[in-house]
Design an enzyme around this catalytic site. Structure first.
Site, short mmCIF file in Angstrom:
data_model
loop_
_atom_site.label_atom_id
_atom_site.label_comp_id
_atom_site.label_asym_id
_atom_site.label_seq_id
_atom_site.Cartn_x
_atom_site.Cartn_y
_atom_site.Cartn_z
N HIS A 1 -6.68 13.14 10.05
CA HIS A 1 -5.40 13.51 10.64
C HIS A 1 -4.98 14.83 10.01
O HIS A 1 -5.06 14.99 8.78
CB HIS A 1 -4.35 12.43 10.36
CG HIS A 1 -3.13 12.56 11.23
ND1 HIS A 1 -2.23 13.59 11.07
CD2 HIS A 1 -2.68 11.80 12.25
CE1 HIS A 1 -1.26 13.45 11.97
NE2 HIS A 1 -1.52 12.37 12.70
N ARG B 1 -11.11 10.61 18.66
CA ARG B 1 -10.11 9.77 19.34
C ARG B 1 -8.90 10.61 19.74
O ARG B 1 -8.36 11.39 18.94
CB ARG B 1 -9.66 8.66 18.39
CG ARG B 1 -8.58 7.77 18.99
CD ARG B 1 -8.19 6.69 18.02
NE ARG B 1 -7.56 7.25 16.84
CZ ARG B 1 -6.24 7.41 16.71
NH1 ARG B 1 -5.41 7.06 17.67
NH2 ARG B 1 -5.75 7.90 15.59
C1 SIN Z 1 0.55 9.96 14.50
O1 SIN Z 1 1.68 9.51 14.63
O2 SIN Z 1 0.31 11.15 14.32
C2 SIN Z 1 -0.60 9.01 14.55
C3 SIN Z 1 -0.86 8.56 15.91
C4 SIN Z 1 -2.32 8.20 16.05
O3 SIN Z 1 -3.06 8.24 15.08
O4 SIN Z 1 -2.73 7.93 17.17
#
Ligand code: SIN
Length: 535
Positions: free
Chosen positions: A231, A373
């Site tokens: 992320h 994803r």
């Molecule tokens: C986020 O809120 O950035 C995470 C959402 C996700 O991982 O799909």
């Protein structure tokens, strides 16, 4: 003292997948749900963004399908993608029936935007969608008389026979420090992902890939584990190591800056902050490595402070507790391991190639995510798989007869006491650092080879710990982590190209012949039945 228990349906994991499947199956069967720690320590409860779902009359299902496939870099399973996405709206209604609240705009569900989506289609609850879902489902499960939830019971290994039938598992009871043999007609793994294998992660400590490692030791096919998603924006702070700064901030306009206050995403991708996650995470990684930055910054302070506090109450408060006021300061962020796109090979109903064994949610590989994803597609996949798996089990098993005479756990020969804590924590830290440095966002054959050699030494040591010493939760997790680390590294070594989340600088481009590279598979068939006793 070893003991035996039995149940009709055994579900390992108490996140969205496990709880939803449990609630559906409990309409007819007796269900036991295992949670290796307290039930709120799971990735679902930490999810912030929302659930991507095309809602009739508002969004186009075909565009959601297209976005998913584009983000998956050519290796999504198209039928799986269509199958899951067309059930999006139904899944949202099912969650609402279970009491889950989503934000509304007037009478209608509100929808937000995240990277890689061509339209606003994320259904959300403030900035704590996962917590809302988990609290409501858990409450229902606790009050259901056909469901027993067992906390602090950690699955060790599956029990089966040579015909690949699964009859139950061994689980370690932390309270009594003993092993329970649980026999069951059906076992469903809903154990979540494996991001804890990396030094920096947005996941809770529980994400140690237990289900994937167990299924691999049992002989199941594990696919595409090289695709670990990082992320782009995890909070960078000494005392809050895993706090996610949701992608929905970027969806609502937040910008990335370097420490000198300069925007940089325009140098990497024309979609800027809303490029897919693999692109944004690599851009940040490259800014940090090229300029020796410790972090970069995410800024939303140009928005109305009241809007920020209302739309992102949780992030606002958590940051404020650390003296970061996001209404007038930018937020220090770094990329961190977030999601496991590969896993146990299953179809949408969670069938593995082993009878009686199902797997659902993040621990699986269905072909939905491909090589990257799409944001907020995970809770969607979990909900659809839980529903489909329950339907299939109901159709497949007319009656249950649980009379398997499973052997008790035998560790009578184990005379050596527990491994010293430091030996376990040292190996944990070493695995996570090796993975972060050598098998992370940027890879090369040399780094992967070095990781493989070091991991193999650790594996021999952990194997010795496991076979000769009394077990503990930490040791069991360490054993799973080393299996996972080796699977990821071997899968990454086999993929001689760069695609989506897997970037190897020795092979910087994508190989055209998709079919040849769709699945990088890992199996350990010869392990079956060795697990009957620790000897
Ligand atoms: C986020 O809120 O950035 C995470 C959402 C996700 O991982 O799909």
């Amino acid at each position: 003292m070893s003991r035996k228990i039995n149940t009709e349906i055994l579900i390992v994991g108490a996140g969205i997948s496990g709880l939803l499947a449990g609630l559906e199956l409990a309409k007819k069967y007796s269900v036991m749900i295992l949670s290796k720690s307290k039930t709120n320590k799971c990735s679902t409860a930490w999810a912030q963004g929302g659930i991507a779902a095309a809602i009739k009359n508002k969004n186009d299902i075909n565009h959601h399908v297209e976005d998913t496939i584009t983000n998956g870099h050519g290796i999504c399973d198209i039928n799986t993608v269509k199958d899951i996405i067309k059930q999006g709206e139904k899944s949202i209604y099912l969650l609402q029936e279970h009491g889950v609240n989503f934000n509304k705009n007037g009478e209608e569900l509100d929808q937000t935007l995240e990277g890689g989506h061509s339209a606003r289609r994320i259904i959300y609850h403030n900035d704590n969608t996962g917590e809302e879902i988990h609290t409501k489902l858990l409450r229902k499960a606790i009050n259901n008389k056909n469901i027993v939830i067992k906390e602090d019971l950690m699955a060790i290994d599956l029990i089966g026979n040579k015909n690949d039938l699964c009859h139950g598992l061994y689980a370690y009871d932390e309270t009594t420090e003993s092993v329970v043999t649980i026999s069951s007609n059906v076992v469903i793994l809903a154990t979540g992902g494996a991001s804890k294998v990396y030094q920096y992660t947005t996941n809770p400590d529980t994400s140690t890939g237990d289900g994937i490692a167990m299924a691999w030791r049992f002989g199941c096919v594990i696919s595409n584990m090289e695709f670990m998603q990082f992320h782009p924006t995890c909070l960078y702070h000494t005392s809050e190591k895993s706090f996610l700064i949701s992608e929905s901030l970027r969806g609502e306009g937040a910008k990335l800056l370097n420490p000198d206050g300069k925007y940089f995403m325009q140098d990497y991708d024309q979609r800027m902050e809303l490029a897919p996650r693999d692109v944004v995470a690599r851009a940040i990684d490259s800014e940090m490595k090229n300029n020796n930055y410790k972090c970069v910054y995410l800024d939303i302070s140009f928005k109305d402070p009241n809007y920020i506090k209302k739309r992102f109450p949780n992030i606002y408060q958590r940051c404020l507790n650390l003296n970061i006021d996001i209404t007038n300061q930018s937020i220090p962020v770094v990329p961190a391991a977030h999601y496991t796109c590969g896993g146990i090979n299953t179809n949408v109903a969670g069938e593995t190639e082993c009878s009686n064994l199902f797997a659902i949610g993040e621990c699986t590989h269905t072909g939905f995510h491909g090589a990257n994803r799409l944001a907020s597609n995970s809770l969607l996949e979990c909900s659809v798989m839980a529903t489909e798996c329950s339907k299939l089990i109901d159709k497949k098993y007319k009656s249950f007869c649980n009379d398997y005479d499973l052997p008790l756990w035998d560790d009578s020969y184990v005379t050596i006491p527990r491994v010293e804590n430091v030996q376990i924590s040292h190996n944990w830290a070493e695995i996570r650092k090796i993975m972060w440095d050598y098998v992370g966002i940027l890879r090369s054959d040399k780094m992967l080879g070095q990781a493989k050699e070091r991991l193999s030494i650790i594996n021999t040591e952990v194997d010795e710990f496991y076979h000769n010493h009394r077990i503990s939760v930490d040791l069991l997790e360490l054993r799973n982590l080393i299996n996972i680390a080796e699977i990821i590294t071997n899968s990454a070594l086999k993929r001689k190209e760069s695609r989506g989340l897997h970037y190897n600088k020795d092979y910087p481009s994508c190989v055209r012949d998709f079919n040849k590279f769709t699945n990088i598979v890992s199996t350990k068939k010869d392990f079956i039945m060795k697990i009957v006793s620790k000897a």
